[in-house]
Design a protein around this motif. Sequence first.
Motif, PDB file in Angstrom:
ATOM      1  N   PRO A   1      11.381  13.156   3.273  1.00  0.00           N
ATOM      2  CA  PRO A   1      10.093  13.625   2.756  1.00  0.00           C
ATOM      3  C   PRO A   1      10.189  14.038   1.282  1.00  0.00           C
ATOM      4  CG  PRO A   1      10.430  14.505   4.945  1.00  0.00           C
ATOM      5  CD  PRO A   1      11.714  13.835   4.551  1.00  0.00           C
ATOM      6  N   GLY A   2       9.454  13.335   0.443  1.00  0.00           N
ATOM      7  CA  GLY A   2       9.466  13.637  -0.988  1.00  0.00           C
ATOM      8  C   GLY A   2      10.605  13.017  -1.752  1.00  0.00           C
ATOM      9  N   VAL A   3      11.476  12.286  -1.075  1.00  0.00           N
ATOM     10  CA  VAL A   3      12.608  11.623  -1.731  1.00  0.00           C
ATOM     11  C   VAL A   3      12.335  10.119  -1.707  1.00  0.00           C
ATOM     12  CG1 VAL A   3      15.095  11.228  -1.744  1.00  0.00           C
ATOM     13  CG2 VAL A   3      14.183  13.436  -0.959  1.00  0.00           C
ATOM     14  N   ASN A   4      12.097   9.549  -2.890  1.00  0.00           N
ATOM     15  CA  ASN A   4      11.730   8.133  -2.946  1.00  0.00           C
ATOM     16  C   ASN A   4      12.267   7.505  -4.221  1.00  0.00           C
ATOM     17  OD1 ASN A   4       9.697   8.592  -5.113  1.00  0.00           O
ATOM     18  ND2 ASN A   4       8.629   9.720  -3.486  1.00  0.00           N
ATOM     19  N   LYS A   5      11.929   6.277  -4.447  1.00  0.00           N
ATOM     20  CA  LYS A   5      12.400   5.543  -5.622  1.00  0.00           C
ATOM     21  C   LYS A   5      11.395   5.609  -6.782  1.00  0.00           C
ATOM     22  CE  LYS A   5      15.302   2.229  -3.107  1.00  0.00           C
ATOM     23  NZ  LYS A   5      15.276   2.948  -1.813  1.00  0.00           N
ATOM     24  N   GLY A   6      10.594   6.648  -6.802  1.00  0.00           N
ATOM     25  CA  GLY A   6       9.610   6.823  -7.857  1.00  0.00           C
ATOM     26  C   GLY A   6       8.198   6.466  -7.445  1.00  0.00           C
ATOM     27  N   TYR A   7       8.045   5.994  -6.201  1.00  0.00           N
ATOM     28  CA  TYR A   7       6.739   5.572  -5.707  1.00  0.00           C
ATOM     29  C   TYR A   7       6.590   6.049  -4.265  1.00  0.00           C
ATOM     30  CZ  TYR A   7       7.636   2.390  -9.582  1.00  0.00           C
ATOM     31  OH  TYR A   7       7.966   1.887 -10.802  1.00  0.00           O
ATOM     32  N   ASP A   8       5.404   6.596  -3.954  1.00  0.00           N
ATOM     33  CA  ASP A   8       5.184   6.993  -2.568  1.00  0.00           C
ATOM     34  C   ASP A   8       3.933   6.369  -1.957  1.00  0.00           C
ATOM     35  OD1 ASP A   8       3.295   8.427  -3.993  1.00  0.00           O
ATOM     36  OD2 ASP A   8       4.122  10.394  -3.502  1.00  0.00           O
ATOM     37  N   TYR A   9       2.873   6.213  -2.765  1.00  0.00           N
ATOM     38  CA  TYR A   9       1.625   5.637  -2.271  1.00  0.00           C
ATOM     39  C   TYR A   9       0.978   4.880  -3.415  1.00  0.00           C
ATOM     40  CZ  TYR A   9      -2.724   5.339   0.411  1.00  0.00           C
ATOM     41  OH  TYR A   9      -3.822   4.877   1.095  1.00  0.00           O
TER      42      TYR A   9
ATOM     43  N   ASN B   1       0.692   5.394  -7.663  1.00  0.00           N
ATOM     44  CA  ASN B   1       1.474   4.592  -8.605  1.00  0.00           C
ATOM     45  C   ASN B   1       1.891   3.288  -7.938  1.00  0.00           C
ATOM     46  OD1 ASN B   1       2.650   3.898 -11.000  1.00  0.00           O
ATOM     47  ND2 ASN B   1       4.197   5.511 -11.005  1.00  0.00           N
ATOM     48  N   ASN B   2       2.086   2.291  -8.764  1.00  0.00           N
ATOM     49  CA  ASN B   2       2.499   0.972  -8.301  1.00  0.00           C
ATOM     50  C   ASN B   2       3.311   0.334  -9.423  1.00  0.00           C
ATOM     51  OD1 ASN B   2       1.846  -2.135  -8.487  1.00  0.00           O
ATOM     52  ND2 ASN B   2       1.664  -1.596  -6.310  1.00  0.00           N
ATOM     53  N   PRO B   3       4.426  -0.317  -9.120  1.00  0.00           N
ATOM     54  CA  PRO B   3       5.281  -0.854 -10.185  1.00  0.00           C
ATOM     55  C   PRO B   3       4.587  -1.839 -11.113  1.00  0.00           C
ATOM     56  CG  PRO B   3       6.458  -0.821  -8.107  1.00  0.00           C
ATOM     57  CD  PRO B   3       5.027  -0.488  -7.788  1.00  0.00           C
ATOM     58  N   THR B   4       3.727  -2.717 -10.568  1.00  0.00           N
ATOM     59  CA  THR B   4       3.032  -3.687 -11.418  1.00  0.00           C
ATOM     60  C   THR B   4       2.065  -2.978 -12.357  1.00  0.00           C
ATOM     61  OG1 THR B   4       3.131  -5.212  -9.536  1.00  0.00           O
ATOM     62  CG2 THR B   4       1.777  -5.871 -11.426  1.00  0.00           C
ATOM     63  N   ARG B   5       1.290  -2.041 -11.798  1.00  0.00           N
ATOM     64  CA  ARG B   5       0.331  -1.304 -12.628  1.00  0.00           C
ATOM     65  C   ARG B   5       1.054  -0.430 -13.657  1.00  0.00           C
ATOM     66  NH1 ARG B   5      -2.351   1.890  -8.925  1.00  0.00           N
ATOM     67  NH2 ARG B   5      -1.688   3.895  -9.754  1.00  0.00           N
ATOM     68  N   GLU B   6       2.182   0.122 -13.270  1.00  0.00           N
ATOM     69  CA  GLU B   6       2.937   0.988 -14.180  1.00  0.00           C
ATOM     70  C   GLU B   6       3.402   0.213 -15.415  1.00  0.00           C
ATOM     71  OE1 GLU B   6       6.200   4.355 -13.397  1.00  0.00           O
ATOM     72  OE2 GLU B   6       6.918   2.327 -12.947  1.00  0.00           O
ATOM     73  N   ILE B   7       3.853  -1.013 -15.218  1.00  0.00           N
ATOM     74  CA  ILE B   7       4.286  -1.826 -16.354  1.00  0.00           C
ATOM     75  C   ILE B   7       3.094  -2.111 -17.263  1.00  0.00           C
ATOM     76  CG2 ILE B   7       5.133  -4.114 -17.025  1.00  0.00           C
ATOM     77  CD1 ILE B   7       6.934  -3.983 -14.488  1.00  0.00           C
ATOM     78  N   LEU B   8       1.959  -2.477 -16.664  1.00  0.00           N
ATOM     79  CA  LEU B   8       0.753  -2.716 -17.458  1.00  0.00           C
ATOM     80  C   LEU B   8       0.382  -1.485 -18.279  1.00  0.00           C
ATOM     81  CD1 LEU B   8      -1.956  -4.104 -18.236  1.00  0.00           C
ATOM     82  CD2 LEU B   8      -2.886  -3.116 -16.119  1.00  0.00           C
ATOM     83  N   GLU B   9       0.420  -0.323 -17.667  1.00  0.00           N
ATOM     84  CA  GLU B   9       0.007   0.908 -18.357  1.00  0.00           C
ATOM     85  C   GLU B   9       0.922   1.214 -19.541  1.00  0.00           C
ATOM     86  OE1 GLU B   9      -2.233   3.213 -14.677  1.00  0.00           O
ATOM     87  OE2 GLU B   9      -0.072   3.458 -14.916  1.00  0.00           O
TER      88      GLU B   9
ATOM     89  N   SER C   1       0.811  -1.214   0.000  1.00  0.00           N
ATOM     90  CA  SER C   1       0.000   0.000   0.000  1.00  0.00           C
ATOM     91  C   SER C   1       0.844   1.264   0.000  1.00  0.00           C
ATOM     92  CB  SER C   1      -0.935   0.023   1.212  1.00  0.00           C
ATOM     93  OG  SER C   1      -0.176   0.028   2.414  1.00  0.00           O
ATOM     94  N   THR C   2       2.087   1.171   0.474  1.00  0.00           N
ATOM     95  CA  THR C   2       2.926   2.357   0.547  1.00  0.00           C
ATOM     96  C   THR C   2       4.389   1.983   0.351  1.00  0.00           C
ATOM     97  OG1 THR C   2       3.283   4.404   1.815  1.00  0.00           O
ATOM     98  CG2 THR C   2       3.285   2.310   3.060  1.00  0.00           C
ATOM     99  N   PHE C   3       5.244   2.984   0.261  1.00  0.00           N
ATOM    100  CA  PHE C   3       6.662   2.790  -0.049  1.00  0.00           C
ATOM    101  C   PHE C   3       7.504   3.639   0.900  1.00  0.00           C
ATOM    102  CE2 PHE C   3       4.086   2.168  -3.763  1.00  0.00           C
ATOM    103  CZ  PHE C   3       4.585   1.028  -4.362  1.00  0.00           C
ATOM    104  N   VAL C   4       8.587   3.054   1.408  1.00  0.00           N
ATOM    105  CA  VAL C   4       9.473   3.766   2.325  1.00  0.00           C
ATOM    106  C   VAL C   4      10.223   4.857   1.580  1.00  0.00           C
ATOM    107  CG1 VAL C   4      11.492   3.534   3.836  1.00  0.00           C
ATOM    108  CG2 VAL C   4       9.707   1.764   3.834  1.00  0.00           C
TER     109      VAL C   4
END
Length: 390
Positions: A35-43, A47-55, A28-31
């Motif tokens: 604040p605001g510094v992440n690996k491209g995903y926050d919630y 966005n979600n890596p699996t859904r992003e590939i599908l899209e 559901s979330t990403f470490v």
Amino acid sequence: MSTITQLIHSIPVDEQTGAIAVPIYQTSTFVQEAPGVNKGYDYARTNNPTREILEKIVAQLEEGATGIAFSSGLAAIDAVLKLLKSGDEIVAVDDIYGGAFRLFTKVYEKFGIKVTYVDTSDTQAVFNAITPATRLIWLETPTNPTLKISDIAAIAKIAKAGKCLFCVDNTFASPVLQQPLKLGADIVVHSATKYLGGHSDLIAGVVVTKTAELGAEVRFYQNACGAILSPFDSFLLIRGIETLHLRVRQHCANAQQVAEYLENHPLVDKVYYPGLSSHPNHLLAGQQAKGFGGIVSFTLKDDTEEAAKSFVTNTRYFKLAESLGGIKSLLCHPASMTHKSIPDEKRRAAGVADSLIRLSVGLEEPADLLEDLQQTFNKIDQLQPAVSGL
């Protein structure tokens, strides 16, 4: 490289593990590092890596700029309609899918959005329906369930001249057969539940836009309204898409045989299938698509709801159910099922007769499907002796 090979190899190998199947990122979330510094995903709603590939895959399939995945086909349609505002008008196909009709009339009309329904296979009728307030042309081609074919390129010119958005529901054709964005559409929607998924095991919808700018608008509503596709269903949809080309090819071949059989049956009145030379838009369908699809509709000479219901409850392999596009053959009675939300008078005027039956022709051996239809006709002929001998 062929488009089929390109599609298969556009599904990435997981960089971390080498997994050849796309991982399901069930989180559901990403470490975040800060604040605001992440690996491209926050919630995961955003966005979600699996859904992003599908899209990315569905955008490639339709040769569009942006793909956006939703929790259902209707959620995808809803996101497109949110591009409009009160006072805007829509010109829509007359034999529209019942769920879309319900959404247009019961939800958006009360917010001041007017909808005009026309036979979009008549390009002049589309042109005549445009007003200064028209902001969206909504097309299905082939239509559900009478398989009307509309000229996408010609209507795209009308939309451009009228400064309207042009959206094509490409569910029945699939991007294997037809790519509306290449013919001038701005937006494509799919009930991915159908051919894209292909196995009757998920509910999903997708929107693909021609431009990244339009895609950003639709993605805003995906995040703001929250009707996202889950990671597991995104995984299932990717898996379905991997065999889309093979499945659609066989759907088309089987449907052609079924349509030809029905056209010659004495208890059948009309057959609706673009692959038949008797179809009024057979040539246009062949020009703008690479095949004629897996859906066949027909009416009985006994044009009553009772006769149709008798037919749909006596088949063996064709299973009575809502939906379409799966590997198993399905059938339904649109007047009392998929299109029951449309008033009877409007439904009949659009060509959805009381006895109309819609077949979703699956991947069974065609000889078995023809045998099933024949034994069903034999049963209803015995049950309705007044029709016997037609």
